[in-house]
Write an enzyme that holds these catalytic residues in place. Structure first.
Site, PDB file in Angstrom:
ATOM      1  N   ASP A   1       0.836  -1.200   0.000  1.00 51.68           N
ATOM      2  CA  ASP A   1       0.000   0.000   0.000  1.00 51.68           C
ATOM      3  C   ASP A   1       0.870   1.248   0.000  1.00 51.68           C
ATOM      4  OD1 ASP A   1      -2.499  -1.577   0.326  1.00 51.68           O
ATOM      5  OD2 ASP A   1      -1.534  -2.127   2.198  1.00 51.68           O
TER       6      ASP A   1
ATOM      7  N   HIS B   1      -5.025  -3.551   6.208  1.00 46.55           N
ATOM      8  CA  HIS B   1      -4.788  -3.753   4.775  1.00 46.55           C
ATOM      9  C   HIS B   1      -6.125  -4.123   4.146  1.00 46.55           C
ATOM     10  CE1 HIS B   1      -3.210  -5.003   0.967  1.00 46.55           C
ATOM     11  NE2 HIS B   1      -3.803  -6.168   1.104  1.00 46.55           N
TER      12      HIS B   1
HETATM   13  P1  NAI Z   1      -2.783 -17.816  -4.797  1.00 44.44           P
HETATM   14  O1  NAI Z   1      -4.175 -18.321  -4.678  1.00 44.44           O
HETATM   15  O2  NAI Z   1      -2.117 -17.798  -6.121  1.00 44.44           O
HETATM   16  O3  NAI Z   1      -1.841 -18.666  -3.816  1.00 44.44           O
HETATM   17  C1  NAI Z   1      -2.181 -18.987  -2.524  1.00 44.44           C
HETATM   18  C2  NAI Z   1      -1.603 -20.356  -2.243  1.00 44.44           C
HETATM   19  O4  NAI Z   1      -1.805 -20.645  -0.865  1.00 44.44           O
HETATM   20  C3  NAI Z   1      -2.256 -21.477  -3.041  1.00 44.44           C
HETATM   21  O5  NAI Z   1      -1.252 -22.186  -3.758  1.00 44.44           O
HETATM   22  C4  NAI Z   1      -2.901 -22.347  -1.950  1.00 44.44           C
HETATM   23  O6  NAI Z   1      -2.855 -23.732  -2.267  1.00 44.44           O
HETATM   24  C5  NAI Z   1      -2.054 -22.021  -0.753  1.00 44.44           C
HETATM   25  N1  NAI Z   1      -2.697 -22.284   0.531  1.00 44.44           N
HETATM   26  C6  NAI Z   1      -4.014 -22.184   0.856  1.00 44.44           C
HETATM   27  N2  NAI Z   1      -4.211 -22.558   2.117  1.00 44.44           N
HETATM   28  C7  NAI Z   1      -3.014 -22.884   2.627  1.00 44.44           C
HETATM   29  C8  NAI Z   1      -2.576 -23.375   3.873  1.00 44.44           C
HETATM   30  N3  NAI Z   1      -3.446 -23.605   4.863  1.00 44.44           N
HETATM   31  N4  NAI Z   1      -1.259 -23.611   4.050  1.00 44.44           N
HETATM   32  C9  NAI Z   1      -0.382 -23.406   3.056  1.00 44.44           C
HETATM   33  N5  NAI Z   1      -0.742 -22.956   1.828  1.00 44.44           N
HETATM   34  C10 NAI Z   1      -2.038 -22.708   1.628  1.00 44.44           C
HETATM   35  O7  NAI Z   1      -2.793 -16.368  -4.130  1.00 44.44           O
HETATM   36  P2  NAI Z   1      -1.687 -15.228  -4.185  1.00 44.44           P
HETATM   37  O8  NAI Z   1      -1.977 -14.326  -5.315  1.00 44.44           O
HETATM   38  O9  NAI Z   1      -0.343 -15.833  -4.079  1.00 44.44           O
HETATM   39  O10 NAI Z   1      -2.064 -14.420  -2.851  1.00 44.44           O
HETATM   40  C11 NAI Z   1      -1.915 -15.021  -1.585  1.00 44.44           C
HETATM   41  C12 NAI Z   1      -2.631 -14.214  -0.523  1.00 44.44           C
HETATM   42  O11 NAI Z   1      -2.068 -12.920  -0.387  1.00 44.44           O
HETATM   43  C13 NAI Z   1      -4.119 -13.971  -0.781  1.00 44.44           C
HETATM   44  O12 NAI Z   1      -4.808 -14.124   0.449  1.00 44.44           O
HETATM   45  C14 NAI Z   1      -4.177 -12.518  -1.197  1.00 44.44           C
HETATM   46  O13 NAI Z   1      -5.434 -11.942  -0.892  1.00 44.44           O
HETATM   47  C15 NAI Z   1      -3.095 -11.940  -0.329  1.00 44.44           C
HETATM   48  N6  NAI Z   1      -2.520 -10.673  -0.763  1.00 44.44           N
HETATM   49  C16 NAI Z   1      -2.131  -9.788   0.227  1.00 44.44           C
HETATM   50  C17 NAI Z   1      -1.514  -8.602  -0.088  1.00 44.44           C
HETATM   51  C18 NAI Z   1      -1.089  -7.657   0.997  1.00 44.44           C
HETATM   52  O14 NAI Z   1      -0.609  -6.557   0.669  1.00 44.44           O
HETATM   53  N7  NAI Z   1      -1.216  -7.970   2.289  1.00 44.44           N
HETATM   54  C19 NAI Z   1      -1.271  -8.238  -1.491  1.00 44.44           C
HETATM   55  C20 NAI Z   1      -1.667  -9.229  -2.445  1.00 44.44           C
HETATM   56  C21 NAI Z   1      -2.271 -10.399  -2.075  1.00 44.44           C
END
Ligand code: NAI
Length: 327
Positions: free
Chosen positions: A159, A187
């Site tokens: 952010d 966030h």
């Molecule tokens: P993605 O869906 O591509 O990857 C998430 C991965 O986490 C998947 O491979 C899934 O199998 C795995 N996963 C789910 N539950 C799990 C568990 N209990 N233990 C281990 N792995 C698990 O999503 P992406 O794009 O990589 O984003 C990940 C997270 O980050 C999302 O929640 C998204 O909303 C968040 N996010 C946060 C941001 C921030 O600034 N705080 C910025 C962008 C995304």
């Protein structure tokens, strides 16, 4: 030479990890002289995909990578972890209520908190990325009582970077000429990207962005809704910029930073944010994992209104999460 740093990444087969792992493995985050062990956590259905990522990591032949572990067991993943990046979480599905999302994630971060408590280094540095990240950090900390609360953080550097990037673009300067931007609170869409003290080349940013009304109507919503705008344009959520921000967050935190940066940390009552939530504040990182919340920033009526809205949202999320923990 330096002792190997054990870095754990959850959600390691996900989009963010795919951009983040090369940054870490190449030495861009912890330094070119820092050997790394990667411990990669996924859920069982994603282990094949994770193995593909690991094959690619071997194919990069990164000299700093000493060992790679793939697992679906947090007790294995967090073993002796020095740094833990939690990007694995349950995604929001269409039509899902916030409470349902919190419920799914309470279970994940409870189990991971318990594992962290048992097997990680007591000095582990954690950054929670998976949403709702501030409240996931709170749940994690609740179930990892032996890990100091200050060692757990949530990511709001993306952010901050978004706000800096917008200011640079809109005022025609380089990003490194922008200073004094802070992100306060959650966030989420209630976050407060604060430019009331921001400067470019020593001059106040607010008038350059068109003054308070324009900032309230245009700039602040642009930052608050940036994630949704990228999702709409790309068909996928921001991953490259998120990974870049995680690298920035950890580099500042672990190696220190001469600039003030924003991260969500356990509130200590600063700025009338009662303790009990993970709240984004401007912090100063002294190196070696020390940081302090910057004190004495003047907050006018304009800023207070935003800070109290995001504080309220965080306490409502906290309430829901703690009720679910007690069940
Ligand atoms: P993605 O869906 O591509 O990857 C998430 C991965 O986490 C998947 O491979 C899934 O199998 C795995 N996963 C789910 N539950 C799990 C568990 N209990 N233990 C281990 N792995 C698990 O999503 P992406 O794009 O990589 O984003 C990940 C997270 O980050 C999302 O929640 C998204 O909303 C968040 N996010 C946060 C941001 C921030 O600034 N705080 C910025 C962008 C995304």
């Amino acid at each position: 030479s330096k002792a190997t740093l054990t870095v754990c990444v959850s959600g390691a087969a996900g989009q963010i990890a795919y951009s983040l792992l090369p940054l870490i493995a190449r030495g861009d985050v912890f330094g070119q002289d820092q050997p790394i062990e990667l411990r990669l956590l996924e859920i069982k259905p994603a282990l094949d995909a994770l193995h593909g990522v690991v094959m690619e990591l071997y194919d990069c032949a990164f000299p700093l990578v000493r060992n790679i572990v793939e697992t679906d067991d947090p007790m294995v993943a967090f073993q002796h972890a020095d740094v833990t990046i939690l990007s694995g979480s349950f995604p929001r599905r269409p039509g899902m209520e916030r409470r349902d999302l919190i419920a799914k994630n309470v279970n994940i971060f409870k189990a991971q908190g318990q594992a962290l408590d048992r097997v990680a280094s007591k000095n582990v540095k954690v950054v929670v990325v998976g949403n709702p990240s501030n409240t996931n950090a709170l749940v994690l900390s609740h179930f990892a009582p032996s890990i100091p609360k200050q060692n757990i953080t949530a990511l709001t550097r993306l952010d901050q970077n978004r706000a800096v990037g917008q200011i640079a673009m809109r005022t025609g300067v380089n990003a490194d000429q922008v200073e004094g931007v802070a992100i306060w609170g959650n966030h989420s869409a209630t976050q407060y990207p604060d430019v009331t003290h921001a400067k470019v080349n020593g001059e106040a940013v607010m008038p350059k962005l068109g003054g308070r009304q324009a900032v309230a109507e245009e700039f602040i919503p642009c930052i608050q809704k940036r994630g949704a705008a990228i999702l709409k344009a790309r068909g996928l959520s921001s991953a490259m910029s998120a990974a870049n921000a995680i690298g920035d967050h950890l580099r500042s935190w672990i190696l220190g930073d001469s600039k003030v940066v924003s991260m969500a940390v356990a509130s200590d009552g600063s700025y009338d944010v009662k303790p009990g939530v993970y709240f984004s504040f401007p912090v100063r990182c002294g190196g070696g994992g020390d940081y302090e919340i910057v004190q004495g920033i003047e907050m006018d009526e304009f800023s207070r209104k935003y800070v109290s809205a995001t504080t309220e949202e965080l306490f409502a999320e906290r309430q829901e999460a703690l009720e679910l923990c007690a069940v």
